[in-house]
Write a protein that holds these residues in place. Structure first.
Motif, PDB file in Angstrom:
ATOM      1  N   ALA A  64     -14.434 -36.930 -13.350  1.00 25.47           N
ATOM      2  CA  ALA A  64     -14.958 -36.416 -12.081  1.00 25.47           C
ATOM      3  C   ALA A  64     -13.835 -36.271 -11.049  1.00 25.47           C
ATOM      4  CB  ALA A  64     -16.060 -37.338 -11.550  1.00 25.47           C
ATOM      5  N   TRP A  65     -12.914 -37.228 -11.023  1.00 24.98           N
ATOM      6  CA  TRP A  65     -11.778 -37.154 -10.098  1.00 24.98           C
ATOM      7  C   TRP A  65     -10.941 -35.910 -10.404  1.00 24.98           C
ATOM      8  CZ3 TRP A  65      -6.480 -36.973 -10.132  1.00 24.98           C
ATOM      9  CH2 TRP A  65      -5.824 -37.287  -8.940  1.00 24.98           C
ATOM     10  N   TRP A  66     -10.655 -35.671 -11.706  1.00 21.89           N
ATOM     11  CA  TRP A  66      -9.858 -34.498 -12.080  1.00 21.89           C
ATOM     12  C   TRP A  66     -10.610 -33.204 -11.792  1.00 21.89           C
ATOM     13  CZ3 TRP A  66      -4.924 -34.297 -12.492  1.00 21.89           C
ATOM     14  CH2 TRP A  66      -4.211 -35.456 -12.796  1.00 21.89           C
ATOM     15  N   GLU A  67     -11.922 -33.177 -11.964  1.00 21.36           N
ATOM     16  CA  GLU A  67     -12.700 -31.985 -11.622  1.00 21.36           C
ATOM     17  C   GLU A  67     -12.591 -31.692 -10.126  1.00 21.36           C
ATOM     18  OE1 GLU A  67     -16.720 -31.756 -13.016  1.00 21.36           O
ATOM     19  OE2 GLU A  67     -16.146 -32.350 -15.049  1.00 21.36           O
ATOM     20  N   GLN A  68     -12.647 -32.737  -9.315  1.00 20.96           N
ATOM     21  CA  GLN A  68     -12.509 -32.538  -7.870  1.00 20.96           C
ATOM     22  C   GLN A  68     -11.137 -31.963  -7.533  1.00 20.96           C
ATOM     23  OE1 GLN A  68     -14.759 -32.651  -5.454  1.00 20.96           O
ATOM     24  NE2 GLN A  68     -13.174 -31.960  -4.030  1.00 20.96           N
ATOM     25  N   ARG A  69     -10.080 -32.459  -8.178  1.00 20.86           N
ATOM     26  CA  ARG A  69      -8.738 -31.901  -7.943  1.00 20.86           C
ATOM     27  C   ARG A  69      -8.711 -30.426  -8.323  1.00 20.86           C
ATOM     28  NH1 ARG A  69      -9.254 -36.395  -6.812  1.00 20.86           N
ATOM     29  NH2 ARG A  69      -9.896 -35.364  -4.925  1.00 20.86           N
ATOM     30  N   GLY A  70      -9.353 -30.102  -9.451  1.00 24.25           N
ATOM     31  CA  GLY A  70      -9.412 -28.703  -9.880  1.00 24.25           C
ATOM     32  C   GLY A  70     -10.118 -27.822  -8.867  1.00 24.25           C
ATOM     33  N   ARG A  71     -11.221 -28.310  -8.282  1.00 28.43           N
ATOM     34  CA  ARG A  71     -11.933 -27.539  -7.250  1.00 28.43           C
ATOM     35  C   ARG A  71     -11.068 -27.362  -6.013  1.00 28.43           C
ATOM     36  NH1 ARG A  71     -16.255 -30.477  -9.377  1.00 28.43           N
ATOM     37  NH2 ARG A  71     -16.172 -32.080  -7.780  1.00 28.43           N
ATOM     38  N   GLU A  72     -10.354 -28.405  -5.625  1.00 29.49           N
ATOM     39  CA  GLU A  72      -9.471 -28.301  -4.458  1.00 29.49           C
ATOM     40  C   GLU A  72      -8.376 -27.268  -4.695  1.00 29.49           C
ATOM     41  OE1 GLU A  72      -8.142 -32.302  -3.823  1.00 29.49           O
ATOM     42  OE2 GLU A  72     -10.120 -32.971  -3.140  1.00 29.49           O
ATOM     43  N   ILE A  73      -7.814 -27.252  -5.894  1.00 27.79           N
ATOM     44  CA  ILE A  73      -6.763 -26.285  -6.222  1.00 27.79           C
ATOM     45  C   ILE A  73      -7.342 -24.871  -6.227  1.00 27.79           C
ATOM     46  CG2 ILE A  73      -5.220 -25.501  -8.069  1.00 27.79           C
ATOM     47  CD1 ILE A  73      -4.912 -28.578  -8.715  1.00 27.79           C
ATOM     48  N   GLU A  75      -9.612 -23.782  -4.437  1.00 25.87           N
ATOM     49  CA  GLU A  75      -9.817 -23.398  -3.041  1.00 25.87           C
ATOM     50  C   GLU A  75      -8.495 -23.179  -2.310  1.00 25.87           C
ATOM     51  OE1 GLU A  75     -12.204 -26.653  -1.682  1.00 25.87           O
ATOM     52  OE2 GLU A  75     -14.030 -25.846  -2.581  1.00 25.87           O
ATOM     53  N   GLY A  76      -7.377 -23.302  -3.040  1.00 24.07           N
ATOM     54  CA  GLY A  76      -6.069 -23.041  -2.439  1.00 24.07           C
ATOM     55  C   GLY A  76      -5.370 -24.260  -1.891  1.00 24.07           C
ATOM     56  N   ASN A  77      -5.832 -25.440  -2.246  1.00 22.47           N
ATOM     57  CA  ASN A  77      -5.235 -26.678  -1.738  1.00 22.47           C
ATOM     58  C   ASN A  77      -4.437 -27.386  -2.825  1.00 22.47           C
ATOM     59  OD1 ASN A  77      -6.625 -26.292   0.714  1.00 22.47           O
ATOM     60  ND2 ASN A  77      -8.445 -27.225  -0.139  1.00 22.47           N
ATOM     61  N   GLY A  78      -3.294 -26.862  -3.133  1.00 17.99           N
ATOM     62  CA  GLY A  78      -2.450 -27.488  -4.148  1.00 17.99           C
ATOM     63  C   GLY A  78      -1.044 -26.938  -4.065  1.00 17.99           C
ATOM     64  N   GLY A  79      -0.091 -27.737  -4.420  1.00 15.85           N
ATOM     65  CA  GLY A  79       1.295 -27.306  -4.380  1.00 15.85           C
ATOM     66  C   GLY A  79       1.750 -26.802  -5.729  1.00 15.85           C
ATOM     67  N   PRO A  80       3.055 -26.560  -5.849  1.00 19.75           N
ATOM     68  CA  PRO A  80       3.607 -26.084  -7.122  1.00 19.75           C
ATOM     69  C   PRO A  80       3.300 -27.053  -8.256  1.00 19.75           C
ATOM     70  CG  PRO A  80       5.259 -26.009  -5.379  1.00 19.75           C
ATOM     71  CD  PRO A  80       4.062 -26.734  -4.820  1.00 19.75           C
ATOM     72  N   GLY A  81       2.803 -26.520  -9.346  1.00 15.58           N
ATOM     73  CA  GLY A  81       2.501 -27.333 -10.521  1.00 15.58           C
ATOM     74  C   GLY A  81       1.157 -28.034 -10.475  1.00 15.58           C
TER      75      GLY A  81
END
Length: 125
Positions: A64-73, A75-81
């Motif tokens: 669930a934590w990794w799914e949330q990170r995926g949703r944030e990315i 939505e454009g909220n993630g850096g390189p890699g």
């Protein structure tokens, strides 16, 4: 375990493993945090049903934590890699839901294996 070394297992590890994995950490990371090997965690899973259940809950929370990170990315909220890291996290921690391939096992009359071909819409192969 007769004749062996005393176990380091503690019932409190059930709650601890769930808490540890809630932030996306693995069972291996939990093992390191309490000073045991991943192989020891596997033994505890086999010998203590309550720890097996806690590990399953922990894996669900981790996925669930990794799914949330995926949703944030997404939505454009993630850096390189970030997207690559999220993909690996999802495939490894939530592989039941996030896999590149699916396997189906079926048998025909008399238990003979069936060969099944699946063509997806838009597949030119």
């Amino acid at each position: 375990m007769a004749g062996g070394r005393p176990t380091k297992y503690k019932p409190a590890y059930c709650a601890a493993v769930i808490e540890h994995m809630t932030e996306g950490a693995s069972l291996t990371s939990f093992a390191a945090s309490i000073g045991v090997s991943r192989a020891t965690i596997n033994v505890w899973i086999a010998e203590h049903p309550e720890f097996l259940e806690a590990a399953h809950v922990g894996k669900s929370k981790c996925a669930a934590w990794w799914e949330q990170r995926g949703r944030e990315i997404a939505e454009g909220n993630g850096g390189p890699g970030a997207s690559t890291l999220a993909i690996f996290g999802l495939k490894n921690m939530g592989h039941e839901d996030w896999s590149d391939k699916q396997q189906f096992e079926h048998s025909g009359p008399g238990g003979a294996p069936l060969n099944i071909s699946v063509k997806f819409v838009g597949d030119d192969g």
